[in-house]
Design a protein around this motif. Structure first.
Motif, PDB file in Angstrom:
ATOM      1  N   VAL A 321       0.942  -1.305   0.054  1.00  0.00           N
ATOM      2  CA  VAL A 321       0.070   0.037   0.196  1.00  0.00           C
ATOM      3  C   VAL A 321       0.867   1.162  -0.026  1.00  0.00           C
ATOM      4  O   VAL A 321       0.569   2.107  -0.667  1.00  0.00           O
ATOM      5  CB  VAL A 321      -1.041  -0.081   1.112  1.00  0.00           C
ATOM      6  N   GLY A 322       2.015   1.321   0.931  1.00  0.00           N
ATOM      7  CA  GLY A 322       2.936   2.374   1.006  1.00  0.00           C
ATOM      8  C   GLY A 322       3.369   2.684  -0.633  1.00  0.00           C
ATOM      9  O   GLY A 322       3.521   4.057  -0.941  1.00  0.00           O
ATOM     10  N   MET A 323       3.980   1.806  -1.443  1.00  0.00           N
ATOM     11  CA  MET A 323       4.421   1.892  -2.390  1.00  0.00           C
ATOM     12  C   MET A 323       3.432   2.384  -3.397  1.00  0.00           C
ATOM     13  O   MET A 323       3.714   3.300  -4.402  1.00  0.00           O
ATOM     14  CB  MET A 323       5.326   0.823  -3.006  1.00  0.00           C
ATOM     15  N   ASP A 324       2.319   1.887  -3.295  1.00  0.00           N
ATOM     16  CA  ASP A 324       1.211   2.043  -4.472  1.00  0.00           C
ATOM     17  C   ASP A 324       0.731   3.596  -4.175  1.00  0.00           C
ATOM     18  O   ASP A 324      -0.022   4.043  -5.058  1.00  0.00           O
ATOM     19  CB  ASP A 324       0.144   1.003  -4.419  1.00  0.00           C
ATOM     20  N   ALA A 325       0.769   3.906  -2.953  1.00  0.00           N
ATOM     21  CA  ALA A 325       0.197   5.422  -2.543  1.00  0.00           C
ATOM     22  C   ALA A 325       0.616   6.476  -3.592  1.00  0.00           C
ATOM     23  O   ALA A 325      -0.083   7.385  -3.820  1.00  0.00           O
ATOM     24  CB  ALA A 325       0.313   5.667  -1.353  1.00  0.00           C
ATOM     25  N   LEU A 326       1.770   6.318  -4.013  1.00  0.00           N
ATOM     26  CA  LEU A 326       2.562   7.246  -4.797  1.00  0.00           C
ATOM     27  C   LEU A 326       2.292   7.277  -6.290  1.00  0.00           C
ATOM     28  O   LEU A 326       3.207   7.714  -7.232  1.00  0.00           O
ATOM     29  CB  LEU A 326       4.104   7.445  -4.484  1.00  0.00           C
ATOM     30  N   ASP A 327       1.645   5.934  -6.806  1.00  0.00           N
ATOM     31  CA  ASP A 327       1.333   6.020  -8.343  1.00  0.00           C
ATOM     32  C   ASP A 327       0.988   7.187  -9.094  1.00  0.00           C
ATOM     33  O   ASP A 327       0.032   8.026  -8.797  1.00  0.00           O
ATOM     34  CB  ASP A 327       0.455   4.785  -8.432  1.00  0.00           C
ATOM     35  N   ILE A 328       1.860   7.857  -9.785  1.00  0.00           N
ATOM     36  CA  ILE A 328       1.530   8.890 -10.764  1.00  0.00           C
ATOM     37  C   ILE A 328       0.250   9.096 -11.406  1.00  0.00           C
ATOM     38  O   ILE A 328      -0.028   9.953 -11.686  1.00  0.00           O
ATOM     39  CB  ILE A 328       2.850   9.224 -11.456  1.00  0.00           C
ATOM     40  N   GLU A 329      -0.142   7.894 -11.974  1.00  0.00           N
ATOM     41  CA  GLU A 329      -0.940   7.765 -12.886  1.00  0.00           C
ATOM     42  C   GLU A 329      -2.485   8.361 -12.126  1.00  0.00           C
ATOM     43  O   GLU A 329      -3.309   9.099 -12.410  1.00  0.00           O
ATOM     44  CB  GLU A 329      -1.670   6.528 -13.362  1.00  0.00           C
ATOM     45  N   LYS A 330      -2.540   7.767 -10.735  1.00  0.00           N
ATOM     46  CA  LYS A 330      -3.670   8.422 -10.093  1.00  0.00           C
ATOM     47  C   LYS A 330      -3.718   9.725  -9.837  1.00  0.00           C
ATOM     48  O   LYS A 330      -4.838  10.598  -9.847  1.00  0.00           O
ATOM     49  CB  LYS A 330      -3.986   7.747  -8.863  1.00  0.00           C
TER      50      LYS A 330
END
Length: 545
Positions: A321-330
């Motif tokens: 969750v921590g890594m995916d929180a910074l997904d640039i697409e969103k």
């Protein structure tokens, strides 16, 4: 022909490159898991920073590094998938929660737990849904229908029981732990069942028939999921007791327990039931019957195997969750209006706080009315901690939000992008801030000595390792029937039964369990002897107590 072979060769090369990239990603991810465990161990003494918060912070930090290295293109080693979460990561966590629960304490507070976990979740969901509908329509964040608003209520009504239980102590605050733990599991199951019920109904034209069908479907899912878990647990106990695997191989016992536990979850998913409830009650039944039917070595192995699988899955989830929180697409879709995203996140966090307060304090008052002993009543300070500890939102909220507002991990609609980024913000903020503050808040409001007399004492041997100092499933400890040999008077009326429910219900359950259940399904007192084992060399003196 040459062109065809060249095409095949290029495809194989692409596959090889892709496989190598996956291997690199998994290496980094496993290394990060190891780092989380080591850092969590070093921070163990403080009890402020648990593995969940540590993994979340490391995940965010890793995401930032990957984002910088990739030039702002990606922040992920792996793509967040609700299927991966619900099918592989959540089952071991929930099963271990049921398998290692102190059943006597859990069932003593069962009605309060159901009040908080089921009724409270419905109240919280309704308040969040209504509040979001009233406020977001005025903010013009995008097209959201009534089904979306109800889904938002279900998403943000789901507490993060994993992080909460790592902060609370089962021995220092047994009543609080029992209530928050039980509520967390029932809350997660209720939220998922509610979310699935919302998804399966057309709520654009609500009438009395649809409302009744909705309630009936909800109750059906709740009850059938529970019964499926109990049935699977009993089948595993019966098979292991009758076939007596231990005389040939303890490996078969351990393998069968693990596979039957997972089978209960997958059966629930197959029949569109709540896998969370099913695997939780399967864990309770297995700990009461199946666990006592296996050899001593299998008991130690299964207890630590389930605990280890649960522990690794918890860290994996928060790192993920921590890594995916910074997904640039969103974030790209809300970058033109960051103020709106912050406002939506703040409103949702406020609604979560109001929605939780709306049921914790009133339902605690209702629960206290049925308690005769002042020691069993929930004081205001305890109510405040229950409210605070349940404010954390975690992976269940993330998975439900992804299920509702994304397609293949990303979204092209502004309203959906705002809801995803707001969910991420609420999860990160609530886990870190509320998680860090829970332990010091308990030490301030409920000093440790106050709870020493209430703590359940299990083993006082200082030389015993921690995992055995509090053996959650130890012989003769915390069984559903562990009430001593005293006689309990038969209640003269229904009112008398309701006013003294704890000992009476346990007494009659013990009689039924000893007379019918244990002779068929095994359990403590009906343990088969294994040739050459310590159990056979030292047979129990008293098999019934």
């Amino acid at each position: 022909m040459e062109a065809h072979m060249s095409s095949i060769g290029s495809k194989l090369q692409m596959l090889s490159t892709s496989d190598h990239a996956s291997v690199v990603s998994m290496n980094l991810f496993v290394a990060l898991l190891c780092a989380c465990i080591v850092i969590g161990h070093l921070l163990e003494e403080t009890r402020w920073m648990n593995e969940s918060i540590t993994a979340l912070i490391i995940g965010v930090g890793t995401g930032i590094v990957i984002l910088l290295i990739s030039g702002g293109k990606s922040s992920r080693l792996l793509v967040f998938s609700e299927d991966l979460f619900f099918i592989y990561l959540l089952p071991p966590i929930i099963f271990n929660a049921g398998f290692q629960v102190k059943k006597k304490q859990f069932f003593r507070n069962f009605m309060t737990i159901i009040l908080f976990g089921a009724v409270g979740t419905l109240i919280c969901c309704a308040i969040i849904s209504i509040g979001a509908m009233q406020i977001f329509e005025k903010m013009d964040i995008g097209p959201l229908d009534i089904g979306d608003y109800l889904a938002i209520g279900a998403i943000f009504a789901a507490t993060d029981s994993v992080c909460t239980l790592q902060v609370l102590s089962q021995d220092d605050t047994p009543l609080l732990y029992s209530l928050v733990f039980g509520e967390g599991v029932v809350n997660d199951a209720t939220s998922v069942v509610l979310f699935n019920a919302i998804q399966s109904f057309d709520l654009t034209n609500i009438n009395a028939v649809i409302a009744w069908e909705f309630v009936r479907n909800f109750l059906y899912l709740f009850l059938t999921s529970t019964m499926l878990g109990v049935l699977t647990g009993l089948v595993s106990a019966y098979i292991i007791k009758k076939l007596y695997f231990g005389r040939h191989s303890t490996d078969r016992e351990v393998a069968l327990m693990i596979l039957m536990a997972y089978l209960s979850y997958m059966l629930a998913e197959l029949f569109y039931l709540s896998g969370i409830l099913t695997v939780f009650f399967c864990g309770i039944v297995m700990s009461h019957y199946t666990w006592h039917n296996v050899t001593e070595s299998s008991r130690v192995t299964t207890k630590h195997a389930f605990a280890t699988l649960s522990f690794v899955a918890e860290i994996f989830i928060f790192l993920y969750v921590g890594m995916d929180a910074l997904d640039i697409e969103k974030w790209r879709f809300v970058s033109d209006s960051p103020g709106t995203s912050v406002a939506v996140s703040s409103i949702l966090l406020g609604l979560v706080m109001v929605g939780r307060a709306a049921f914790v304090f009133p339902l605690s008052f209702v629960s206290n009315l049925s308690k005769k002993s002042p020691h069993e009543k929930i004081g205001f300070r305890q109510q405040f901690i229950i409210w605070w500890a349940g404010l954390m939102r975690g992976a269940v909220s993330m998975a439900l939000a992804y299920n509702k507002f994304t397609s293949a991990g990303h979204t092209n609609l502004r309203a959906n992008a705002i809801m995803i980024t707001s969910t991420i913000t609420v999860v990160l903020f609530s886990t870190v801030v509320f998680g860090l503050m829970t332990k010091p808040l308990i030490s301030i409001l409920l000093p440790h000595p106050k709870y020493q007399s209430r703590s359940l004492s299990f083993s006082s041997d200082p030389a015993t390792p921690k995992s055995f100092t509090v053996p959650l499933l130890g012989e003769g400890q915390d069984s559903l029937d562990d009430l001593g040999g005293r006689d309990i008077p038969r209640p003269s009326s229904l009112r008398a039964l309701l006013t003294t429910p704890t000992h009476t219900v346990h007494y009659y359950w013990r009689k039924f369990d000893n007379a019918f259940m244990r002779p068929m399904f095994g359990g403590r007192g009906f343990v088969p002897f294994v040739p050459g084992s310590p159990t056979e060399r030292n047979p129990p003196q008293n098999q019934w107590h």
